[in-house]
Enzyme design. Structure first.
Site, mmCIF file in Angstrom:
data_model
loop_
_atom_site.group_PDB
_atom_site.id
_atom_site.type_symbol
_atom_site.label_atom_id
_atom_site.label_comp_id
_atom_site.label_asym_id
_atom_site.label_seq_id
_atom_site.Cartn_x
_atom_site.Cartn_y
_atom_site.Cartn_z
ATOM 1 C CG HIS A 93 13.961 -16.223 -57.382
ATOM 2 N ND1 HIS A 93 14.037 -16.651 -58.852
ATOM 3 C CD2 HIS A 93 13.033 -17.062 -57.039
ATOM 4 C CE1 HIS A 93 13.170 -17.579 -59.056
ATOM 5 N NE2 HIS A 93 12.527 -17.838 -57.966
ATOM 6 C CD GLU A 113 17.536 -15.687 -60.002
ATOM 7 O OE1 GLU A 113 16.608 -16.154 -59.506
ATOM 8 O OE2 GLU A 113 17.247 -15.450 -61.624
ATOM 9 C CG ASN A 163 30.570 14.369 -38.244
ATOM 10 O OD1 ASN A 163 30.830 14.699 -39.315
ATOM 11 N ND2 ASN A 163 29.818 15.258 -37.322
#
Length: 701
Positions: A54, A76, A428
């Site tokens: 918002h 939103e 990894n």
């Protein structure tokens, strides 16, 4: 508005800076929080994410960035359905939100560059709308309860205030204002409504409160109780002038203020604005106040944004002060004897007192500036959940990331340097460490693997641990790989201990990946990680247990700006050896020296340390100047140890780290330079690279 490839915004440089800072803050919050929405998210988290979207929408609309405002509005809308309980957070929803977030980062950067990046937001908005329409909406009991109406009571004090302030001819009104859902700046509309009511009469209560409205923390509804001498039709006509607002008015008698006032069908209000009001109290919140409610609250910490370049400039000035302090202390030592021999004891004492006080103030100033440069490691850790989620999805694995120690602080220069190594290690851990769900089930483990990242401080260092509960490192494969790659002989590889074999993972060009992918497996990564960590005077250690998992621990100095060092002279050149590496110092004639296979060694506490001429190791080929007494500095890096031979000891000193500059560039065995007390240049030794070089020489021999 787009002008060809150029974008035009009605902003000056200061406005752009403010927009970028706020946008970066909200985008980082979204990047951190969106990943956590999957499953059954905490309502407070949903509300936090909604507010971030918002706020971004409002900022973008204010500067006229239509693409950014439209995309955040679509986000939103989805988030609003989630917080209302109408939709559940699915992987598809989070994927769509994250894709939109990636585009928002590019769009936000357009404001700085003023160049159209060519982002097409239409497919992204369509994906978000598709997520919204997918399946039946879920209407939760909470959502139903919140939308069936809310009752409010005026406090006795507020009612008394209305009685006292009500003027002849005035009527008390109860008003509900609904803001259109397409409105991009609802908080501005609520503020305009309050201003309009101030012109028409006196507002006695509002929900949310006026302070919340003025702070922009409002949504698409506003409820007010106000008094006015205007007729109802006149009020409606005046309030219709506020765009995007629909109004509902009803007249109240003074007696009705004492009874619950019902708002039917009012949209739910965010939790952060649902706080008890002094003038308007939600009936459901009329529980006794906690016992500690009356205690004085600790004032909120205040902060101010400081430009990084300005902070770096202050740090450079403090560095110069530290250098001058050291020089002044050296001058004091030289003058003290002269002044006392000339019977100027009082002058000598005053001079010593002044220099001591200056040193104390400089130390304090340096400490405070350093604190202002410190940032919580949270700024690095918050970026990791998205990374883990993406890598796990590519690898077809289920991985949960946990973090701890987010408030651990370190210098911003270190934070900038550790991000890439940490990303390498984490990728990894997910790709190599964690098994697939099928493999984990076969091993009797939960399908979802766990990777934990923990940070903590110890003395003047920060430690970062990346631990996984995966399959661990196959040392047999490592032994075979180093031989196949020609990195070590078969004899050395077979006779190495398990701990030594684990260090092979840091060899350049070595990878244990079964298949190549865009995640890992190309033989780059861990060797670069170690190189970068050691370049920062840090250390990296690896532990692994087959079938149980692995842990990588990074140790780094809290700051790269200053360091404690042992100052030495080698062949007429001053060097600073970081104190963290030094284990012992002794005169050469008192040392237990020996020779093994033609290599001079130092026997120290049951260990043999190879002796290395410091100047020679650093490439100084000048003829050696003979000195009567030489010294041996025992140093370590990880499990490796070496003894540096130097000509003279100058003692310990706080040194300010300076770059060697473009003219000198990177030099083997050196990490920087510093200015000594007498104004001469001292070179800062990279002990890690020198010790590792000796280890490589020993292995090849």
């Amino acid at each position: 508005m787009a002008l060809g490839n150029r974008l035009q915004f009605d902003l000056d440089d200061e406005d752009i800076k403010l927009f970028s800072e706020e946008a970066e803050e909200q985008l980082e919050l979204l990047d951190t929080s969106l990943v956590q929405l999957e499953g059954e998210p905490d309502p407070e988290l949903v509300q936090k994410v909604f507010r971030a979207a918002h706020t971004l929408k409002g900022s973008a609309a204010t500067i006229g960035h239509k693409k950014m405002a439209g995309l955040t509005h679509a986000m939103e809308t989805v988030l609003d359905a989630l917080r209302q309980g109408e939709k559940q957070a699915t992987t598809q929803m989070v994927d769509a939100l994250l894709a939109a977030l990636d585009a928002l980062c590019i769009l936000a950067h357009e404001v700085v560059t003023r160049i159209d990046a060519g982002v097409d937001t239409s497919p992204l908005e369509a994906n978000l709308h598709a997520v919204l329409e997918a399946g039946d909406r879920v209407v939760s009991a909470t959502a139903v309860a919140e939308n069936t109406g809310a009752s409010y009571l005026m406090t006795p004090e507020a009612i008394a205030a209305v009685h006292a302030e009500l003027k002849d001819g005035e009527t008390v009104f109860f008003a509900e204002f609904a803001i259109d859902t397409d409105c991009q700046l609802p908080s501005i509309r609520c503020y305009q409504v309050l201003q309009e009511l101030d012109e028409l009469g006196a507002v006695h209560a509002s929900w949310p409160e006026r302070a919340s409205v003025e702070a922009g923390a409002t949504e698409f509804s506003l409820v007010c109780i106000f008094a006015s001498s205007h007729a109802e039709e006149q009020l409606k006509s005046a309030l219709e002038n506020v765009s995007d607002v629909s109004t509902s008015l009803r007249i109240l008698s003074i007696d009705e203020l004492s009874a619950p006032i019902t708002v039917s069908g009012a949209p739910p209000v965010p939790k952060d604005t649902r706080r008890p009001s002094l003038t308007l109290v939600e009936e459901s919140d009329r529980s006794p106040a906690p016992a500690d409610a009356a205690r004085p609250k600790k004032p909120a910490a205040q902060s101010v944004r400081i430009d990084v370049q300005r902070l770096d400039g202050l740090m450079n000035l403090v560095g110069e002060l530290v250098i001058d302090r050291t020089r002044l202390q050296q001058v004091r030592q030289q003058l003290t004897g002269l002044l006392k021999s000339a019977n100027l004891t009082e002058l000598s004492d005053n001079f010593e007192e002044t220099t001591t006080h200056l040193a104390r103030v400089t130390d304090k100033l340096q400490e405070e500036i350093m604190r202002s440069r410190m940032l919580p490691v949270r700024s690095v850790l918050t970026r990791l959940p998205r990374l883990v989620r993406d890598v796990a999805a590519k690898c077809g694995k289920k991985v949960e990331l946990t973090t701890a120690g987010e408030e651990t602080e370190l210098d911003r220069s270190v934070i900038e340097e550790i991000s890439d190594p940490l990303v390498h290690i984490l990728r990894n851990a997910v790709d190599h460490g964690i098994e697939t769900p099928e493999e984990r089930r076969a091993a009797g483990k939960p399908e979802t693997g766990v990777v934990s990242v923990t940070a903590w401080n110890q003395e003047t260092y920060i430690y970062l641990s990346v631990k996984d509960d995966g399959e661990g490192i196959d040392t047999a494969t490592l032994r075979r790989k180093v031989v196949e790659k020609g990195l070590l002989s078969r004899e050395i590889a077979e006779n190495a201990t398990e701990e030594q074999v684990l260090q092979y993972i840091f060899f350049p060009g070595l990878s244990t990946a079964k298949t190549l992918s865009d995640v890992s497996g190309r033989g780059v990564g861990m060797d670069i990680v170690r190189t970068n960590i050691e370049r920062l005077n840090g250390q990296i250690t690896l532990k692994s247990t087959r079938g149980e998992g692995s842990e990588v621990v990074i140790q780094l100095p809290l700051t790269l700006v200053t360091t404690k060092a042992l100052m030495v002279i080698a062949n007429d050149t001053a060097y600073a050896i970081p104190l963290v590496s030094v284990t012992e110092v002794l005169a050469e004639h008192n040392a237990d020296l020996d020779s093994v296979n033609g290599q001079r060694t130092l026997r120290l506490r049951g260990q043999l340390l190879p002796m290395v001429e410091l100047a020679t190791a650093l490439g100084d080929a000048r003829p050696r100047r003979l000195v009567a007494t030489r010294f041996v500095v025992a140093a370590k890096h990880g499990e490796r140890r070496v003894a540096f031979v130097v000509d003279q000891l100058l003692g310990e000193q706080d040194v300010v780290v300076k770059s060697l500059g473009e003219l000198v560039g990177n030099h083997k065995g050196l990490t920087g330079a510093t200015i000594l007390g007498d104004g001469t240049l001292g070179l800062i030794v990279d002990t890690a690279s020198l010790i590792n070089e000796q280890a490589r020489i020993a292995v090849s021999a």
